[in-house]
Design a protein around this motif. Sequence first.
Motif, PDB file in Angstrom:
ATOM      1  N   UNK A   1       0.843  -1.201   0.000  1.00  5.68           N
ATOM      2  CA  UNK A   1       0.000   0.000   0.000  1.00  5.68           C
ATOM      3  C   UNK A   1       0.878   1.251   0.000  1.00  5.68           C
ATOM      4  N   UNK A   2       1.948   1.225   0.790  1.00  2.19           N
ATOM      5  CA  UNK A   2       2.863   2.382   0.835  1.00  2.19           C
ATOM      6  C   UNK A   2       3.404   2.733  -0.543  1.00  2.19           C
ATOM      7  N   UNK A   3       3.755   1.704  -1.335  1.00  2.00           N
ATOM      8  CA  UNK A   3       4.354   1.997  -2.643  1.00  2.00           C
ATOM      9  C   UNK A   3       3.295   2.158  -3.725  1.00  2.00           C
ATOM     10  N   UNK A   4       2.016   2.006  -3.351  1.00  2.00           N
ATOM     11  CA  UNK A   4       0.935   2.229  -4.317  1.00  2.00           C
ATOM     12  C   UNK A   4       0.788   1.118  -5.337  1.00  2.00           C
ATOM     13  N   UNK A   5       1.169  -0.118  -4.967  1.00  2.00           N
ATOM     14  CA  UNK A   5       1.044  -1.235  -5.911  1.00  2.00           C
ATOM     15  C   UNK A   5      -0.428  -1.610  -6.053  1.00  2.00           C
ATOM     16  N   UNK A   6      -0.974  -1.441  -7.261  1.00  2.00           N
ATOM     17  CA  UNK A   6      -2.401  -1.723  -7.483  1.00  2.00           C
ATOM     18  C   UNK A   6      -2.574  -2.693  -8.640  1.00  2.00           C
ATOM     19  N   UNK A   7      -1.508  -3.400  -8.979  1.00  2.00           N
ATOM     20  CA  UNK A   7      -1.557  -4.351 -10.095  1.00  2.00           C
ATOM     21  C   UNK A   7      -1.876  -5.744  -9.553  1.00  2.00           C
ATOM     22  N   UNK A   8      -1.426  -6.774 -10.235  1.00  2.00           N
ATOM     23  CA  UNK A   8      -1.878  -8.130  -9.893  1.00  2.00           C
ATOM     24  C   UNK A   8      -1.045  -8.778  -8.781  1.00  2.00           C
ATOM     25  N   UNK A   9      -1.750  -9.438  -7.859  1.00  2.00           N
ATOM     26  CA  UNK A   9      -1.119 -10.314  -6.863  1.00  2.00           C
ATOM     27  C   UNK A   9      -1.562 -11.735  -7.202  1.00  2.00           C
ATOM     28  N   UNK A  10      -0.604 -12.584  -7.549  1.00  2.00           N
ATOM     29  CA  UNK A  10      -0.955 -13.952  -7.948  1.00  2.00           C
ATOM     30  C   UNK A  10      -0.516 -14.957  -6.896  1.00  2.00           C
ATOM     31  N   UNK A  11      -1.444 -15.842  -6.583  1.00  2.00           N
ATOM     32  CA  UNK A  11      -1.187 -16.889  -5.598  1.00  2.00           C
ATOM     33  C   UNK A  11      -0.471 -18.053  -6.273  1.00  2.00           C
ATOM     34  N   UNK A  12       0.641 -18.450  -5.654  1.00  2.00           N
ATOM     35  CA  UNK A  12       1.427 -19.548  -6.192  1.00  2.00           C
ATOM     36  C   UNK A  12       1.589 -20.585  -5.103  1.00  2.00           C
ATOM     37  N   UNK A  13       1.211 -21.807  -5.390  1.00  2.00           N
ATOM     38  CA  UNK A  13       1.319 -22.871  -4.400  1.00  2.00           C
ATOM     39  C   UNK A  13       1.550 -24.173  -5.132  1.00  2.00           C
ATOM     40  N   UNK A  14       2.458 -24.967  -4.622  1.00  2.00           N
ATOM     41  CA  UNK A  14       2.769 -26.237  -5.273  1.00  2.00           C
ATOM     42  C   UNK A  14       2.633 -27.373  -4.272  1.00  2.00           C
ATOM     43  N   UNK A  15       2.065 -28.460  -4.751  1.00  2.00           N
ATOM     44  CA  UNK A  15       1.951 -29.669  -3.938  1.00  2.00           C
ATOM     45  C   UNK A  15       2.263 -30.845  -4.838  1.00  2.00           C
ATOM     46  N   UNK A  16       2.667 -31.946  -4.264  1.00  2.00           N
ATOM     47  CA  UNK A  16       2.913 -33.127  -5.110  1.00  2.00           C
ATOM     48  C   UNK A  16       1.610 -33.715  -5.630  1.00  2.00           C
ATOM     49  N   UNK A  17       0.488 -33.091  -5.264  1.00  2.00           N
ATOM     50  CA  UNK A  17      -0.816 -33.462  -5.843  1.00  2.00           C
ATOM     51  C   UNK A  17      -0.852 -33.173  -7.351  1.00  2.00           C
ATOM     52  N   UNK A  18      -0.232 -32.063  -7.760  1.00  2.00           N
ATOM     53  CA  UNK A  18      -0.164 -31.684  -9.184  1.00  2.00           C
ATOM     54  C   UNK A  18       1.320 -31.599  -9.553  1.00  2.00           C
ATOM     55  N   UNK A  19       1.774 -32.451 -10.450  1.00  2.00           N
ATOM     56  CA  UNK A  19       3.208 -32.544 -10.716  1.00  2.00           C
ATOM     57  C   UNK A  19       3.545 -32.237 -12.175  1.00  2.00           C
ATOM     58  N   UNK A  20       4.277 -31.145 -12.363  1.00  2.00           N
ATOM     59  CA  UNK A  20       4.954 -30.915 -13.627  1.00  2.00           C
ATOM     60  C   UNK A  20       6.393 -31.358 -13.391  1.00  2.00           C
TER      61      UNK A  20
END
Length: 306
Positions: free
Chosen positions: A230-249
Amino acid sequence: MEQLGIHTYVWTAASKQQDLEMAMERTSELGYDLLEFPRLDPRKFDIAALGRRRGELGLKAAVSMGLPVDGDVSSEDPAIVRRGEAMLEEAVAVTRDVGGHKLAGIIYSAHRKYATAPTRKGWQNSVAVLARVAEKARAAGVTLNLELVNRFESNLLNTVAQGLAFIRDTGSDNIFVHLDTFHMNIEEADPARAIRLAGDQIGYFHIGESNRGYLGSGTINFDTVFDALIDVGYADCISFESFSSEVVDQDLSMTCAIWRNVWTDNVSLARHAKNFVQMRSAEAQRRADAYRTRQAPVQPATGSPM
Ligand code: MN
């Protein structure tokens, strides 16, 4: 209010066109604004069709990738550097064709644990390639976003200070830093200060927990992270990244050392992440508003003459 994104690998390892369509549908159903695609091979996927489906769903898109060892633009071998530059050019075109405006990730070196420190020549090779690709990206309406990652996933750019120095060397205003709370938690002395240092040069943002699982189940102090955004005025995208061995590339899971299940139900995980980001972000905004109210000068009384 920022937009919310989610990484494809929460949904699928994306080996088929239908997997990617399903990922877009889930993302849209759960109320996310953007789907982050992995690097897509245009010989394997119908990129234009993905772009049309994306448009129908009203979703935004970004593409992220890590360069392979044989396309490492920070190499001293000119043939390897050239191959990496061609891969980046192709990724820019795919990003444009799927309807995205950001190419992100480890696009300045290979995505791997290096056994040696970077060299000056390797830095210069990477700077020169990124400067050239940034101009092609600009013509395609795409920005380049350098993901600053921990020491086990690249040897070149691990901190915001290094990322900003690299961007200065390119001389480009179409290259930004891509921050990730998981990596900052490992490498930055103070992630909130690192966000303030990056300031208006933040082009993309990954939110991830210290164990890469459910937000709030690890050790990251997200309140100070949201205060800094908020201090730096970031108003673009925040993307959630999570990895589990449930989905494997195979490539990404091995490079990122995903050895166990930190979740099994991806719908529950994605719902939780969206609520978490919205709640913590709104709380930070209220803290900022309350602070500004306290700091505002007292207005002199007006109205009645002496
Ligand atoms: Mn990331």
